[in-house]
Write an enzyme that holds these catalytic residues in place. Structure first.
Site, PDB file in Angstrom:
ATOM      1  N   GLN A 125       0.821  -1.206   0.000  1.00 20.38           N
ATOM      2  CA  GLN A 125       0.000   0.000   0.000  1.00 20.38           C
ATOM      3  C   GLN A 125       0.854   1.254   0.000  1.00 20.38           C
ATOM      4  OE1 GLN A 125      -0.610  -0.804   4.760  1.00 20.38           O
ATOM      5  NE2 GLN A 125      -2.240   0.203   3.675  1.00 20.38           N
ATOM      6  N   GLU A 211      -8.271   5.279   6.524  1.00 22.50           N
ATOM      7  CA  GLU A 211      -8.045   4.372   7.653  1.00 22.50           C
ATOM      8  C   GLU A 211      -7.806   5.121   8.959  1.00 22.50           C
ATOM      9  OE1 GLU A 211      -4.529   1.864   7.391  1.00 22.50           O
ATOM     10  OE2 GLU A 211      -5.312   0.486   8.907  1.00 22.50           O
TER      11      GLU A 211
END
Ligand SMILES: *[C@@H]1O[C@H](CO)[C@@H](O)[C@H](O)[C@H]1NC(C)=O
Length: 275
Positions: A125, A211
């Protein structure tokens, strides 16, 4: 990410003066842990968990799943012909606001990645963090191959910067993270390898996520990130290109409250909004 020296100093100094109890950074410092880490999606089952009242979407929320830490969209299955090898999107670095007066460090991340939802062994990521600590804002751009913690790119960011984030894998154990400055076209790139033989990519999930990340084993208090709109959201698998239509929608709930809501605008665009 690793907190930068300036950030750490600012957090520790301001936290020590104003916070009624030790700030997050101090608590982590005391444990010798000052890292930023994404972890796999922590979803609620249908009964909720940990005394959480699970709120349900209305009739149009069939694809919505709830998680403590991830909000956004996940393609949970690759096409029959292959696995996900690239995920990208453009988004604007958000302007974080504190959700209370504690002065404690709060943060939110926005990133793109491969795996980490139904496939939990690894996540490749890249993205950004926005922090607010006693009114001071700071930002990082980072890459991560979970279960390793994130590392920072050498890139200064501010709210309003528009970036293109991309991860690509050339094999289950090799990949690249790229952050491009949309206005200049300049980019920073990092080649990465699986941190362990047990942490190779499955290419089973492609995702675009806001997130509430972890530092050590603690979740960092979630900042009010306003909203993040992902545009040009695209995943590649076996030569095909895929957007967000018909993918799973994840929204964040904590302590029975919806904190991050997702609205899909098109196959390549959606918005995550702090509630
Ligand atoms: C992108 O480039 C613009 C124009 O030079 C600059 O103002 C901005 O800070 C840059 N942002 C990033 C993330 O590099």
């Amino acid at each position: 990410m690793k907190f930068t020296t300036a950030m750490t100093t600012a957090v520790l100094a301001t936290g020590a003066l104003a916070a009624p109890r030790p700030g997050l950074a101090e608590r982590l410092e005391a444990r010798g842990v000052l890292t930023r880490q994404s972890i796999p999606a922590h979803k609620f089952d249908n009964s909720g968990e940990e005394n959480t009242v699970l709120l349900k979407e209305g009739s149009n929320g069939a694809n919505v799943q709830y998680s403590k830490n991830w909000a956004g969209i996940v393609r949970e299955q690759p096409p029959a012909s292959g696995v996900y090898t690239e995920v990208s999107a453009t988004f604007t670095v958000p302007d974080p606001k504190a959700t209370d007066n504690s002065g404690e460090t709060q943060a939110a991340s926005a990133w793109v990645g491969i795996d980490g939802d139904t496939y939990t062994n690894a996540i490749l990521q890249t993205g950004i963090d926005a922090y607010i600590s006693n009114g001071q804002k700071s930002y990082d751009a980072w890459y991560e191959w979970y279960p390793n913690a994130a590392e920072n790119f050498d890139l200064s960011l501010k709210a309003g910067d528009v970036i293109v984030a991309t991860v690509q894998s050339s094999s289950p154990s090799e990949g690249v993270a790229i952050i491009e400055n949309k206005s200049t076209g300049k980019s920073v790139t990092k080649s990465l390898s699986a941190p362990a033989s047990t942490a190779t990519l499955g290419g089973q999930n492609a995702e675009w996520i806001v997130e509430d990340f972890n530092s050590g084993s603690s979740m960092v208090p979630f900042a009010n990130f306003g909203k993040v709109t992902f545009t040009g959201a695209q995943a590649k698998a076996a030569g095909g290109e895929y957007g967000v239509n018909n993918a799973a929608i994840l929204e964040i709930q904590q302590n029975g409250k919806l904190l991050a809501d997702v609205q899909v605008q098109s196959d390549t665009q959606f918005t995550v909004t702090h509630q």
